[in-house]
Design a protein around this motif. Structure first.
Motif, PDB file in Angstrom:
ATOM      1  N   GLU A 123       8.736  -6.194   9.154  1.00  0.00           N
ATOM      2  CA  GLU A 123       7.406  -5.637   8.965  1.00  0.00           C
ATOM      3  C   GLU A 123       7.400  -4.112   9.044  1.00  0.00           C
ATOM      4  OE1 GLU A 123       4.940  -7.534  11.835  1.00  0.00           O
ATOM      5  OE2 GLU A 123       4.781  -9.412  10.712  1.00  0.00           O
ATOM      6  N   GLU A 124       8.554  -3.502   9.303  1.00  0.00           N
ATOM      7  CA  GLU A 124       8.632  -2.043   9.292  1.00  0.00           C
ATOM      8  C   GLU A 124       8.289  -1.544   7.888  1.00  0.00           C
ATOM      9  OE1 GLU A 124       9.244   0.225  11.662  1.00  0.00           O
ATOM     10  OE2 GLU A 124       9.162  -1.389  13.135  1.00  0.00           O
ATOM     11  N   PRO A 125       7.553  -0.451   7.765  1.00  0.00           N
ATOM     12  CA  PRO A 125       7.112   0.014   6.433  1.00  0.00           C
ATOM     13  C   PRO A 125       8.279   0.457   5.558  1.00  0.00           C
ATOM     14  CG  PRO A 125       6.627   1.663   8.105  1.00  0.00           C
ATOM     15  CD  PRO A 125       7.062   0.427   8.844  1.00  0.00           C
ATOM     16  N   LYS A 128      20.551   8.241   6.306  1.00  0.00           N
ATOM     17  CA  LYS A 128      19.296   8.195   7.046  1.00  0.00           C
ATOM     18  C   LYS A 128      19.486   8.869   8.399  1.00  0.00           C
ATOM     19  CE  LYS A 128      15.825   5.959   5.051  1.00  0.00           C
ATOM     20  NZ  LYS A 128      14.471   6.526   4.976  1.00  0.00           N
ATOM     21  N   VAL A 129      18.990  10.093   8.527  1.00  0.00           N
ATOM     22  CA  VAL A 129      19.075  10.807   9.791  1.00  0.00           C
ATOM     23  C   VAL A 129      18.129  10.184  10.812  1.00  0.00           C
ATOM     24  CG1 VAL A 129      18.793  13.051  10.910  1.00  0.00           C
ATOM     25  CG2 VAL A 129      19.658  12.922   8.572  1.00  0.00           C
ATOM     26  N   ALA A 130      16.960   9.749  10.352  1.00  0.00           N
ATOM     27  CA  ALA A 130      15.961   9.078  11.177  1.00  0.00           C
ATOM     28  C   ALA A 130      15.208   8.118  10.267  1.00  0.00           C
ATOM     29  CB  ALA A 130      15.020  10.088  11.826  1.00  0.00           C
ATOM     30  N   ASN A 131      14.231   7.382  10.831  1.00  0.00           N
ATOM     31  CA  ASN A 131      13.514   6.384  10.047  1.00  0.00           C
ATOM     32  C   ASN A 131      12.928   6.945   8.762  1.00  0.00           C
ATOM     33  OD1 ASN A 131      14.096   4.362  11.815  1.00  0.00           O
ATOM     34  ND2 ASN A 131      12.097   4.342  12.822  1.00  0.00           N
ATOM     35  N   ARG A 132      12.441   8.191   8.810  1.00  0.00           N
ATOM     36  CA  ARG A 132      11.798   8.764   7.636  1.00  0.00           C
ATOM     37  C   ARG A 132      12.459  10.062   7.165  1.00  0.00           C
ATOM     38  NH1 ARG A 132       5.328   8.503   8.510  1.00  0.00           N
ATOM     39  NH2 ARG A 132       5.433   9.053   6.297  1.00  0.00           N
ATOM     40  N   LEU A 133      13.641  10.339   7.649  1.00  0.00           N
ATOM     41  CA  LEU A 133      14.329  11.589   7.313  1.00  0.00           C
ATOM     42  C   LEU A 133      15.657  11.268   6.632  1.00  0.00           C
ATOM     43  CD1 LEU A 133      13.554  14.549   7.750  1.00  0.00           C
ATOM     44  CD2 LEU A 133      15.022  14.555   9.780  1.00  0.00           C
ATOM     45  N   ASN A 134      15.887  11.906   5.474  1.00  0.00           N
ATOM     46  CA  ASN A 134      17.077  11.633   4.659  1.00  0.00           C
ATOM     47  C   ASN A 134      17.870  12.908   4.419  1.00  0.00           C
ATOM     48  OD1 ASN A 134      16.097   8.774   3.630  1.00  0.00           O
ATOM     49  ND2 ASN A 134      14.397  10.200   3.299  1.00  0.00           N
ATOM     50  N   LEU A 135      19.177  12.798   4.537  1.00  0.00           N
ATOM     51  CA  LEU A 135      20.084  13.904   4.245  1.00  0.00           C
ATOM     52  C   LEU A 135      21.000  13.471   3.108  1.00  0.00           C
ATOM     53  CD1 LEU A 135      21.091  16.747   5.169  1.00  0.00           C
ATOM     54  CD2 LEU A 135      22.769  15.537   6.588  1.00  0.00           C
ATOM     55  N   SER A 136      21.109  14.307   2.076  1.00  0.00           N
ATOM     56  CA  SER A 136      21.968  13.961   0.947  1.00  0.00           C
ATOM     57  C   SER A 136      22.796  15.156   0.501  1.00  0.00           C
ATOM     58  CB  SER A 136      21.137  13.437  -0.234  1.00  0.00           C
ATOM     59  OG  SER A 136      20.310  14.454  -0.763  1.00  0.00           O
ATOM     60  N   LEU A 179      17.360  17.873   2.318  1.00  0.00           N
ATOM     61  CA  LEU A 179      16.719  17.172   3.427  1.00  0.00           C
ATOM     62  C   LEU A 179      15.329  16.754   2.948  1.00  0.00           C
ATOM     63  CD1 LEU A 179      17.180  16.408   6.444  1.00  0.00           C
ATOM     64  CD2 LEU A 179      15.932  18.490   7.034  1.00  0.00           C
ATOM     65  N   THR A 180      15.047  15.445   2.984  1.00  0.00           N
ATOM     66  CA  THR A 180      13.774  14.940   2.474  1.00  0.00           C
ATOM     67  C   THR A 180      13.086  14.054   3.504  1.00  0.00           C
ATOM     68  OG1 THR A 180      14.878  13.035   1.434  1.00  0.00           O
ATOM     69  CG2 THR A 180      14.548  15.008   0.079  1.00  0.00           C
ATOM     70  N   TYR A 181      11.762  13.924   3.333  1.00  0.00           N
ATOM     71  CA  TYR A 181      10.935  13.143   4.255  1.00  0.00           C
ATOM     72  C   TYR A 181      10.241  12.036   3.473  1.00  0.00           C
ATOM     73  CZ  TYR A 181       7.523  12.187   7.964  1.00  0.00           C
ATOM     74  OH  TYR A 181       6.760  11.593   8.933  1.00  0.00           O
ATOM     75  N   ASP A 182      10.232  10.818   4.026  1.00  0.00           N
ATOM     76  CA  ASP A 182       9.642   9.669   3.353  1.00  0.00           C
ATOM     77  C   ASP A 182       8.114   9.708   3.382  1.00  0.00           C
ATOM     78  OD1 ASP A 182      12.073   8.529   2.705  1.00  0.00           O
ATOM     79  OD2 ASP A 182      12.180   7.337   4.540  1.00  0.00           O
ATOM     80  N   LEU A 183       7.522   9.335   2.232  1.00  0.00           N
ATOM     81  CA  LEU A 183       6.069   9.248   2.093  1.00  0.00           C
ATOM     82  C   LEU A 183       5.708   7.985   1.318  1.00  0.00           C
ATOM     83  CD1 LEU A 183       5.358  12.932   0.953  1.00  0.00           C
ATOM     84  CD2 LEU A 183       4.915  12.013   3.234  1.00  0.00           C
ATOM     85  N   TRP A 184       4.420   7.676   1.277  1.00  0.00           N
ATOM     86  CA  TRP A 184       3.866   6.635   0.432  1.00  0.00           C
ATOM     87  C   TRP A 184       4.405   5.246   0.812  1.00  0.00           C
ATOM     88  CZ3 TRP A 184       4.270   6.337  -5.640  1.00  0.00           C
ATOM     89  CH2 TRP A 184       3.386   5.367  -6.109  1.00  0.00           C
ATOM     90  N   THR A 185       3.760   4.627   1.797  1.00  0.00           N
ATOM     91  CA  THR A 185       4.161   3.307   2.263  1.00  0.00           C
ATOM     92  C   THR A 185       3.941   2.257   1.187  1.00  0.00           C
ATOM     93  OG1 THR A 185       3.460   3.936   4.471  1.00  0.00           O
ATOM     94  CG2 THR A 185       3.861   1.615   4.098  1.00  0.00           C
ATOM     95  N   LYS A 186       4.931   1.382   1.020  1.00  0.00           N
ATOM     96  CA  LYS A 186       4.803   0.265   0.089  1.00  0.00           C
ATOM     97  C   LYS A 186       3.790  -0.727   0.639  1.00  0.00           C
ATOM     98  CE  LYS A 186       7.580  -3.347  -2.150  1.00  0.00           C
ATOM     99  NZ  LYS A 186       8.931  -3.937  -2.264  1.00  0.00           N
ATOM    100  N   LYS A 210       1.913  -3.912   2.020  1.00  0.00           N
ATOM    101  CA  LYS A 210       2.464  -4.983   2.844  1.00  0.00           C
ATOM    102  C   LYS A 210       2.599  -6.295   2.088  1.00  0.00           C
ATOM    103  CE  LYS A 210       1.004  -3.139   7.307  1.00  0.00           C
ATOM    104  NZ  LYS A 210       0.260  -3.391   8.546  1.00  0.00           N
ATOM    105  N   THR A 211       1.738  -6.537   1.108  1.00  0.00           N
ATOM    106  CA  THR A 211       1.822  -7.780   0.346  1.00  0.00           C
ATOM    107  C   THR A 211       3.052  -7.812  -0.546  1.00  0.00           C
ATOM    108  OG1 THR A 211       0.433  -6.836  -1.403  1.00  0.00           O
ATOM    109  CG2 THR A 211      -0.670  -8.096   0.362  1.00  0.00           C
ATOM    110  N   CYS A 212       3.686  -6.608  -0.711  1.00  0.00           N
ATOM    111  CA  CYS A 212       4.884  -6.538  -1.556  1.00  0.00           C
ATOM    112  C   CYS A 212       6.161  -6.497  -0.729  1.00  0.00           C
ATOM    113  CB  CYS A 212       4.842  -5.284  -2.442  1.00  0.00           C
ATOM    114  SG  CYS A 212       3.331  -5.123  -3.405  1.00  0.00           S
TER     115      CYS A 212
END
Length: 234
Positions: free
Chosen positions: A21-23, A169-177, A218-225, A227-229
């Protein structure tokens, strides 16, 4: 003993359900910096003439395996005829040096070797994956040339970036590429020296200039999918 086993099973079931159930996020936005280098008539060495570049990046992630990345970069290229392995007739033995400011925009399709994520929002996702990228874009260049007659020359050309990278994935919503791309362009004027042998340039590969970019983002996650999907694999 049976009560302990039953309680443990119930807890594991609850934790497993909570993990799924994590976003899951559809977008990433952030910034990047690195180096870029010229590859063309005057120099074919990828490691020579490294210059700083920086930009912004946004990604749309249809699923954990793929992403569409949009990059806007600002950088510089430079080179000299002293680095060339060939004597060009158009130069008549004179020195040719250039410094070019570039602005490029491209959209690339990224394919992850493994499903990418924390593993809590998508079963089997990994926090680390290599990927390949291919796309299309535009490059705007302004060359400042010294040698023969000093001048400035601007050009615009289509470009096709292709390369490889890794993301973590540096953290749940933080990405390093980290990503390396070779940009094949539709112009032979990045160095201000067009068609030195009188062979007309055409397309993205015939007698045109190229450049490479090595970028750390370095990017930050946005826009939750929705829940019904959540149980969809796409």
């Amino acid at each position: 003993m049976r009560i302990l086993i039953l309680t443990t099973c119930l807890l594991l079931g609850v934790l497993g359900t909570k993990a799924q159930e994590e976003p899951e996020y559809r977008m990433e936005i952030g910034a990047g910096a690195g180096a870029q280098s010229y590859v063309g008539d005057l120099d074919a060495n990828l490691l020579r003439g490294q210059n700083a570049m920086a930009g912004v990046v946004a990604k749309y992630k249809p699923n954990p395996r793929t992403a569409w990345a949009a990059n806007l970069r600002f950088g510089k290229l430079d080179g000299s005829s002293s680095n060339a392995e060939t004597v060009y007739p158009v130069l008549n033995g004179e020195a040719w040096n250039f410094k070019t400011k570039t602005v490029d925009f491209d959209v690339t399709f990224e394919y992850n070797f493994w499903p990418y994520g924390t593993g809590q929002e998508y079963h089997g996702a990994r926090p680390f994956t290599p990927f390949i990228a291919l796309g299309m874009g535009l490059t705007f260049a302004n060359a400042d040339v010294t040698g023969l007659d000093n001048f400035k020359k601007s050009s615009t050309g289509f470009q096709m970036p292709f390369g490889i990278g890794v993301k973590y994935k540096v953290a749940n919503r933080l990405n390093l590429s980290a990503e390396w791309l070779m940009h094949f362009t539709g112009t032979d004027k990045l160095d201000g020296l067009a068609d030195p042998y009188g062979i007309k340039s055409s397309g993205l590969f015939k007698n045109t200039d190229c450049y490479s970019t090595l970028q750390l983002s370095l990017t930050y996650d946005l826009w939750t999918k929705c829940k019904t999907c959540m149980n969809d694999d796409d």
